[in-house]
Enzyme design. Structure first.
Site, PDB file in Angstrom:
ATOM      1  N   GLU A   1       0.806  -1.228   0.000  1.00 53.35           N
ATOM      2  CA  GLU A   1       0.000   0.000   0.000  1.00 53.35           C
ATOM      3  C   GLU A   1       0.841   1.282   0.000  1.00 53.35           C
ATOM      4  O   GLU A   1       0.723   2.127   0.895  1.00 53.35           O
ATOM      5  CB  GLU A   1      -0.975   0.006   1.188  1.00 53.35           C
ATOM      6  CG  GLU A   1      -1.969  -1.135   1.135  1.00 53.35           C
ATOM      7  CD  GLU A   1      -3.030  -1.066   2.234  1.00 53.35           C
ATOM      8  OE1 GLU A   1      -2.798  -0.358   3.234  1.00 53.35           O
ATOM      9  OE2 GLU A   1      -4.080  -1.708   2.079  1.00 53.35           O
TER      10      GLU A   1
ATOM     11  N   GLU B   1      -6.013  -7.702  -1.610  1.00 52.51           N
ATOM     12  CA  GLU B   1      -6.655  -7.595  -0.297  1.00 52.51           C
ATOM     13  C   GLU B   1      -8.102  -7.165  -0.507  1.00 52.51           C
ATOM     14  O   GLU B   1      -8.366  -6.246  -1.278  1.00 52.51           O
ATOM     15  CB  GLU B   1      -5.972  -6.548   0.601  1.00 52.51           C
ATOM     16  CG  GLU B   1      -4.606  -6.922   1.123  1.00 52.51           C
ATOM     17  CD  GLU B   1      -4.092  -5.901   2.155  1.00 52.51           C
ATOM     18  OE1 GLU B   1      -4.937  -5.224   2.799  1.00 52.51           O
ATOM     19  OE2 GLU B   1      -2.864  -5.787   2.313  1.00 52.51           O
TER      20      GLU B   1
END
Length: 432
Positions: free
Chosen positions: A215, A335
């Site tokens: 991320e 995710e």
């Protein structure tokens, strides 16, 4: 003839019974064969598809970030086999997990260039056990967040040594000293010789691929140039050492300030100002596939469940379209999760969420599209409540969720054709 005292006939009878049961019901018995000595090929890419042994390969995967950490100590080491074996029994093919822990408890990298051999052996164990269970690993290499050290720890190291340009966390991406730290880390991990298997990580097909950073965000440069330069430099460096494995960035999937989709597909206005750009970052030739996350609870202020589920659908379709028409690369939703902290949360809501994700991957796979797979965040085994967050589950504790997951494994297996060593187990799993 060996048995005396009239024992020969009973033994023959028992043996005949066992043979009859095996021949009649053998296909129903789980396959517990040791896969560790069988030939395993690298997963490759051909355009917008993953390929394995000449067949398109789709991923039904999951996240268990904690595997290396729990492999360090003997009292928790059993959880690695338990989790990977459970994943294999659900027909799951790839597990995403951390191959980093920088300066934290059970740190792999204690300080720049200094590694704890005990923790490295724990990562060795995770990879060896994955091979044993017939599961591949997507290994993330550093965290944008502070958990397990992350880019904050690298900046702190440089600052403490008097080498840092600034104390800003984003200096991780542009400080020359920190870039050298990270390159040394990459080389050390990629060339690590597994103490159990004897195989260097870069030569081990048990590893599905590498993820540069979990991320990434660089809010100090909303143009995206700083992060783009870092991705280009680090991906080129990694590929010079390891050309056998697939590589992704680790993006959340937000569209950048110059993307027309920022106005129609991003969850809210702020998402285009984070220094990332899904298309631009994923377009680099050194990046093999694009990664996307799905967290409607954290990305929007709208509390309505139906709004969130509609966002999930349009978000996924938009990125699969990008893979089909612009990137020409596989799209992996690495995710996805629905928070249990939502007001009025019911596990049935999470089932609906999972079903949307699975159905869109299946729909793309049927059309030979770029939607290549998904990874639920996150799975645990029993007794790990203290390590859970608002998204984690023990999947077999809720039959409806377990059924959704295993049905997805079977649907994708039917499209791609199962791999030889998985045939017996998937036949047993999917025959119902």
């Amino acid at each position: 003839m060996v048995a005396g005292n009239n024992l020969f006939y009973p033994i023959v009878g028992i043996a005949s019974c066992v043979a009859f049961l095996y021949l009649s019901f053998g296909d129903m018995w789980p396959d517990f064969r040791d896969h560790s000595e069988q030939s395993v090929s690298f997963v490759e890419r051909n355009g917008s598809h993953f390929m394995l042994d000449g067949r398109v390969f789709y991923v039904n995967g999951w996240n268990s970030y904690w595997l290396m950490d729990h492999a360090v100590n003997e009292y928790s080491k059993y959880r690695i086999k338990a989790m990977l074996q459970a994943g294999a029994k659900m027909g799951l093919t790839v597990c995403r997990t951390w191959a980093f822990n920088d300066g934290d408890y059970n740190a792999l990298q204690i300080s720049p260039g200094q590694f704890d051999e005990k923790v490295f052996r724990a990562l060795d164990h995770v990879i060896a056990e994955a091979k044993q269970q017939g599961v591949r690993l997507l290994l993330a290499l550093v965290n944008n967040l502070q958990a397990f050290g992350g880019k904050t720890q690298y900046v702190k190291w440089a600052w403490e040594e008097g080498l840092g340009l600034t104390s800003s966390n984003d200096s991780f991406f542009y400080d020359p000293s920190i870039r050298r730290y990270f390159k040394h880390y990459l080389k050390t991990v990629l060339t690590r010789k597994n103490s159990i298997t004897g195989i260097e990580y870069r030569d081990d097909p048990t590893i599905f691929g590498w993820e540069l950073i979990n991320e990434p965000r660089c809010v100090s440069d909303a143009s995206g140039n700083t992060l783009q330069d870092w991705i280009q430099e680090m991906s080129t460096f990694l590929k010079a050492i390891d050309r056998k494995h697939l590589l992704t960035v680790g993006l959340e999937g937000f569209y950048g300030p110059k993307s027309p989709k920022r106005l129609t597909q991003n969850p809210e206005w702020w998402a285009s100002d984070l220094g990332t750009d899904f298309i631009r970052n994923s377009m680099l030739p050194t990046i093999d596939f694009a990664s996307v996350h799905i967290y409607p609870d954290h990305w929007t202020h709208v509390q309505d469940l139906e709004y969130k589920l509609e966002f999930v659908s349009t978000w996924m379709q938009s990125h699969i379209e990008d893979g089909d028409k612009e990137l020409m690369k596989p799209i992996m939703f690495t995710e996805f999760g629905l928070s249990s902290e939502n007001k009025g949360f019911d596990p049935a809501q999470r089932d609906r969420f999972y079903k949307i994700v699975f159905d869109l991957i299946y729909k793309s796979a049927k059309k030979k599209g770029s939607g290549a797979g998904s990874f639920a965040w996150q799975f645990f085994v029993g007794g790990m409540e203290d390590y859970n967050d608002e998204f984690g589950i023990v999947p077999w504790q809720r039959p409806s969720t377990y059924k959704l997951i295993t049905e997805q494994s079977c649907r994708l297996a039917r499209i791609q054709g199962v791999m030889p060593w998985r045939t017996q187990y998937l036949k047993q799993l999917c025959s119902h």
